[in-house]
Scaffold this motif. Structure first.
Motif, PDB file in Angstrom:
ATOM      1  N   TRP A 210       0.825  -1.219   0.000  1.00 36.15           N
ATOM      2  CA  TRP A 210       0.000   0.000   0.000  1.00 36.15           C
ATOM      3  C   TRP A 210       0.860   1.271   0.000  1.00 36.15           C
ATOM      4  O   TRP A 210       0.354   2.366   0.224  1.00 36.15           O
ATOM      5  CB  TRP A 210      -0.977   0.020   1.182  1.00 36.15           C
ATOM      6  CG  TRP A 210      -2.013  -1.048   1.108  1.00 36.15           C
ATOM      7  CD1 TRP A 210      -3.147  -1.053   0.320  1.00 36.15           C
ATOM      8  CD2 TRP A 210      -2.038  -2.282   1.829  1.00 36.15           C
ATOM      9  NE1 TRP A 210      -3.851  -2.217   0.514  1.00 36.15           N
ATOM     10  CE2 TRP A 210      -3.210  -2.993   1.443  1.00 36.15           C
ATOM     11  CE3 TRP A 210      -1.193  -2.861   2.788  1.00 36.15           C
ATOM     12  CZ2 TRP A 210      -3.536  -4.239   1.962  1.00 36.15           C
ATOM     13  CZ3 TRP A 210      -1.515  -4.105   3.300  1.00 36.15           C
ATOM     14  CH2 TRP A 210      -2.669  -4.779   2.896  1.00 36.15           C
TER      15      TRP A 210
ATOM     16  N   ASP B 232       0.537   5.784 -11.282  1.00 30.32           N
ATOM     17  CA  ASP B 232      -0.171   4.515 -11.156  1.00 30.32           C
ATOM     18  C   ASP B 232      -1.239   4.482 -12.245  1.00 30.32           C
ATOM     19  O   ASP B 232      -2.082   5.390 -12.316  1.00 30.32           O
ATOM     20  CB  ASP B 232      -0.806   4.419  -9.766  1.00 30.32           C
ATOM     21  CG  ASP B 232      -1.472   3.083  -9.484  1.00 30.32           C
ATOM     22  OD1 ASP B 232      -1.660   2.287 -10.425  1.00 30.32           O
ATOM     23  OD2 ASP B 232      -1.832   2.839  -8.316  1.00 30.32           O
TER      24      ASP B 232
ATOM     25  N   LEU C 177      -3.711   2.456 -12.606  1.00 32.69           N
ATOM     26  CA  LEU C 177      -4.985   1.872 -12.199  1.00 32.69           C
ATOM     27  C   LEU C 177      -5.825   2.829 -11.369  1.00 32.69           C
ATOM     28  O   LEU C 177      -5.300   3.533 -10.498  1.00 32.69           O
ATOM     29  CB  LEU C 177      -4.753   0.595 -11.393  1.00 32.69           C
ATOM     30  CG  LEU C 177      -4.491  -0.683 -12.198  1.00 32.69           C
ATOM     31  CD1 LEU C 177      -3.993  -1.788 -11.292  1.00 32.69           C
ATOM     32  CD2 LEU C 177      -5.753  -1.130 -12.942  1.00 32.69           C
ATOM     33  N   LYS C 178      -7.110   2.835 -11.637  1.00 34.25           N
ATOM     34  CA  LYS C 178      -8.092   3.489 -10.777  1.00 34.25           C
ATOM     35  C   LYS C 178      -8.623   2.421  -9.824  1.00 34.25           C
ATOM     36  O   LYS C 178      -9.177   1.413 -10.251  1.00 34.25           O
ATOM     37  CB  LYS C 178      -9.225   4.072 -11.618  1.00 34.25           C
ATOM     38  CG  LYS C 178     -10.259   4.839 -10.811  1.00 34.25           C
ATOM     39  CD  LYS C 178     -11.284   5.499 -11.727  1.00 34.25           C
ATOM     40  CE  LYS C 178     -12.283   6.313 -10.939  1.00 34.25           C
ATOM     41  NZ  LYS C 178     -13.268   6.988 -11.817  1.00 34.25           N
ATOM     42  N   TRP C 179      -8.467   2.639  -8.508  1.00 33.94           N
ATOM     43  CA  TRP C 179      -8.709   1.584  -7.540  1.00 33.94           C
ATOM     44  C   TRP C 179     -10.105   1.606  -6.914  1.00 33.94           C
ATOM     45  O   TRP C 179     -10.591   0.574  -6.472  1.00 33.94           O
ATOM     46  CB  TRP C 179      -7.663   1.654  -6.424  1.00 33.94           C
ATOM     47  CG  TRP C 179      -6.307   1.255  -6.911  1.00 33.94           C
ATOM     48  CD1 TRP C 179      -5.297   2.074  -7.331  1.00 33.94           C
ATOM     49  CD2 TRP C 179      -5.819  -0.087  -7.064  1.00 33.94           C
ATOM     50  NE1 TRP C 179      -4.220   1.339  -7.728  1.00 33.94           N
ATOM     51  CE2 TRP C 179      -4.503   0.016  -7.570  1.00 33.94           C
ATOM     52  CE3 TRP C 179      -6.354  -1.339  -6.823  1.00 33.94           C
ATOM     53  CZ2 TRP C 179      -3.729  -1.118  -7.831  1.00 33.94           C
ATOM     54  CZ3 TRP C 179      -5.592  -2.461  -7.081  1.00 33.94           C
ATOM     55  CH2 TRP C 179      -4.294  -2.341  -7.580  1.00 33.94           C
ATOM     56  N   LYS C 180     -10.744   2.749  -6.838  1.00 37.74           N
ATOM     57  CA  LYS C 180     -12.038   2.828  -6.166  1.00 37.74           C
ATOM     58  C   LYS C 180     -13.153   2.292  -7.058  1.00 37.74           C
ATOM     59  O   LYS C 180     -13.132   2.457  -8.264  1.00 37.74           O
ATOM     60  CB  LYS C 180     -12.326   4.273  -5.747  1.00 37.74           C
ATOM     61  CG  LYS C 180     -11.374   4.776  -4.665  1.00 37.74           C
ATOM     62  CD  LYS C 180     -11.754   6.168  -4.201  1.00 37.74           C
ATOM     63  CE  LYS C 180     -10.830   6.630  -3.073  1.00 37.74           C
ATOM     64  NZ  LYS C 180     -11.159   7.984  -2.606  1.00 37.74           N
TER      65      LYS C 180
ATOM     66  N   VAL D 262     -11.983  -1.633 -10.308  1.00 38.53           N
ATOM     67  CA  VAL D 262     -10.570  -1.452 -10.629  1.00 38.53           C
ATOM     68  C   VAL D 262     -10.400  -1.501 -12.142  1.00 38.53           C
ATOM     69  O   VAL D 262     -10.837  -2.457 -12.799  1.00 38.53           O
ATOM     70  CB  VAL D 262      -9.713  -2.537  -9.950  1.00 38.53           C
ATOM     71  CG1 VAL D 262      -8.248  -2.355 -10.316  1.00 38.53           C
ATOM     72  CG2 VAL D 262      -9.890  -2.487  -8.440  1.00 38.53           C
ATOM     73  N   ARG D 263      -9.750  -0.463 -12.690  1.00 46.58           N
ATOM     74  CA  ARG D 263      -9.618  -0.371 -14.145  1.00 46.58           C
ATOM     75  C   ARG D 263      -8.551   0.661 -14.512  1.00 46.58           C
ATOM     76  O   ARG D 263      -8.083   1.412 -13.656  1.00 46.58           O
ATOM     77  CB  ARG D 263     -10.946   0.020 -14.776  1.00 46.58           C
ATOM     78  CG  ARG D 263     -11.487   1.370 -14.317  1.00 46.58           C
ATOM     79  CD  ARG D 263     -12.956   1.511 -14.662  1.00 46.58           C
ATOM     80  NE  ARG D 263     -13.503   2.815 -14.347  1.00 46.58           N
ATOM     81  CZ  ARG D 263     -13.897   3.183 -13.118  1.00 46.58           C
ATOM     82  NH1 ARG D 263     -13.782   2.346 -12.099  1.00 46.58           N
ATOM     83  NH2 ARG D 263     -14.412   4.387 -12.898  1.00 46.58           N
TER      84      ARG D 263
ATOM     85  N   HIS E  39       0.220  -3.077 -11.616  1.00 43.89           N
ATOM     86  CA  HIS E  39      -0.143  -4.252 -10.818  1.00 43.89           C
ATOM     87  C   HIS E  39      -0.732  -5.282 -11.782  1.00 43.89           C
ATOM     88  O   HIS E  39      -1.938  -5.274 -12.033  1.00 43.89           O
ATOM     89  CB  HIS E  39      -1.181  -3.893  -9.748  1.00 43.89           C
ATOM     90  CG  HIS E  39      -0.704  -2.966  -8.688  1.00 43.89           C
ATOM     91  ND1 HIS E  39      -0.500  -1.616  -8.916  1.00 43.89           N
ATOM     92  CD2 HIS E  39      -0.378  -3.182  -7.380  1.00 43.89           C
ATOM     93  CE1 HIS E  39      -0.092  -1.048  -7.795  1.00 43.89           C
ATOM     94  NE2 HIS E  39      -0.009  -1.972  -6.851  1.00 43.89           N
TER      95      HIS E  39
ATOM     96  N   ALA F 254      -4.130  -7.077 -11.510  1.00 41.21           N
ATOM     97  CA  ALA F 254      -5.371  -6.298 -11.511  1.00 41.21           C
ATOM     98  C   ALA F 254      -5.661  -5.635 -12.858  1.00 41.21           C
ATOM     99  O   ALA F 254      -6.652  -4.923 -12.986  1.00 41.21           O
ATOM    100  CB  ALA F 254      -5.312  -5.225 -10.417  1.00 41.21           C
ATOM    101  N   HIS F 255      -4.816  -5.865 -13.855  1.00 37.36           N
ATOM    102  CA  HIS F 255      -4.959  -5.145 -15.117  1.00 37.36           C
ATOM    103  C   HIS F 255      -6.185  -5.578 -15.919  1.00 37.36           C
ATOM    104  O   HIS F 255      -6.513  -6.767 -15.986  1.00 37.36           O
ATOM    105  CB  HIS F 255      -3.722  -5.362 -15.986  1.00 37.36           C
ATOM    106  CG  HIS F 255      -2.543  -4.570 -15.546  1.00 37.36           C
ATOM    107  ND1 HIS F 255      -1.352  -4.552 -16.230  1.00 37.36           N
ATOM    108  CD2 HIS F 255      -2.368  -3.756 -14.471  1.00 37.36           C
ATOM    109  CE1 HIS F 255      -0.495  -3.768 -15.607  1.00 37.36           C
ATOM    110  NE2 HIS F 255      -1.093  -3.272 -14.533  1.00 37.36           N
TER     111      HIS F 255
ATOM    112  N   CYS G  43      -5.214  -1.345 -19.482  1.00 37.51           N
ATOM    113  CA  CYS G  43      -3.860  -1.221 -18.924  1.00 37.51           C
ATOM    114  C   CYS G  43      -2.820  -1.762 -19.896  1.00 37.51           C
ATOM    115  O   CYS G  43      -1.766  -1.141 -20.110  1.00 37.51           O
ATOM    116  CB  CYS G  43      -3.767  -1.969 -17.601  1.00 37.51           C
ATOM    117  SG  CYS G  43      -4.710  -1.236 -16.253  1.00 37.51           S
TER     118      CYS G  43
END
Length: 254
Positions: A139, A177, A179-182, A185-186, A217, A220-221, A225
């Motif tokens: 994190w 980063d 990635l959008k995490w909230k 995830v995308r 990451h 999570a892609h 991504c």
């Protein structure tokens, strides 16, 4: 090609043209987190590193990293391994509004340092010369006391996520980063990517040659991504205004 993608590519190229015209280079590096085992997503990452001839720093979780991962990476000269905590487990109090961290303020420092020492030994045994003595806090959060004690267990390198340029030797940050995490995830999208790289590259026109860190990451892609990585590397990995120094050298291991 969408207008946002075209604008991203044009602006990235213009920034790099500016550096090249002045005989300067943007120094890029690429960190990918949460490696444990070989996966189809990891294979796609390895293909990108080889085709575009860039170095990849994989942050591996020591407790869960497998022999299979070590065997898969053994023949990959452009891939190196950093230490991603010990087990990627949160110890902070979510009920009190604390943000997730494994290396945070609620750990007993002596117990934690013993775990990190064990993790370092495990990664050294698995990956040998591919292991770079650098900590990537899960994190991207680490308590100051833990940070200060890392060199004492043979981990002088440190990498988290921030736009601050830390004066500490061997602290190499990640900055963008993808990635959008909230919520879902995308991929962050081309316009967000453009704005983030514009900020970082504009800073480097005026503040020196701090390495610009790309953070991914692979587990999570989404397809967005991987499309981004292909388009980005097609420009940034081959432009005379860019260079990709070896990860070992960035963290002072040379």
């Amino acid at each position: 090609m969408t207008s946002d993608l075209r604008r991203f590519k044009d602006e990235l190229a213009r920034h790099l043209d500016w550096f090249a015209a002045r005989s300067r280079k943007v120094r890029f590096w690429w960190r990918d987190d949460d490696a444990i085992e070989p996966t189809p997503a990891l294979e796609r990452m390895l293909d990108l590193t080889n085709r575009h001839e860039v170095t990849l720093a994989l942050a591996a979780i020591p407790k869960d990293a497998t022999e299979a991962l070590a065997e898969r990476l053994a023949g990959e000269p452009r891939v190196f391994v950093l230490q991603h905590g010990w087990q990627h487990r949160n110890f902070q109090r979510k009920d009190l509004g604390e943000k997730a961290a494994e290396l945070g303020s609620r750990r007993d420092p002596d117990e934690l340092m013993a775990q990190l020492t064990e993790g370092k030994a495990r990664l050294e045994a698995l990956f040998g010369d591919k292991f770079v003595a650098a900590m990537v806090p899960p994190w991207n959060r680490i308590a100051p006391e833990i940070s200060r004690r890392l060199p004492g267990i043979g981990l002088p390198g440190l990498s988290s996520f921030t736009w601050h340029n830390f004066p500490r030797a061997h602290q190499i940050q990640s900055h963008v980063d993808i990635l959008k995490w909230k919520k879902q995830v995308r991929f962050i999208g081309w316009e967000s990517a453009r704005l983030r790289f514009d900020l970082q590259m504009t800073r480097r026109r005026n503040t020196g040659d701090e390495p610009l860190g790309l953070l991914t990451h692979h587990l999570a892609h989404d397809e967005g991504c991987f499309e981004f990585l292909e388009e980005f590397l097609t420009i940034a990995a081959h432009h005379e205004g860019a260079e990709w120094p070896e990860v070992t050298g960035l963290f002072g291991a040379d």
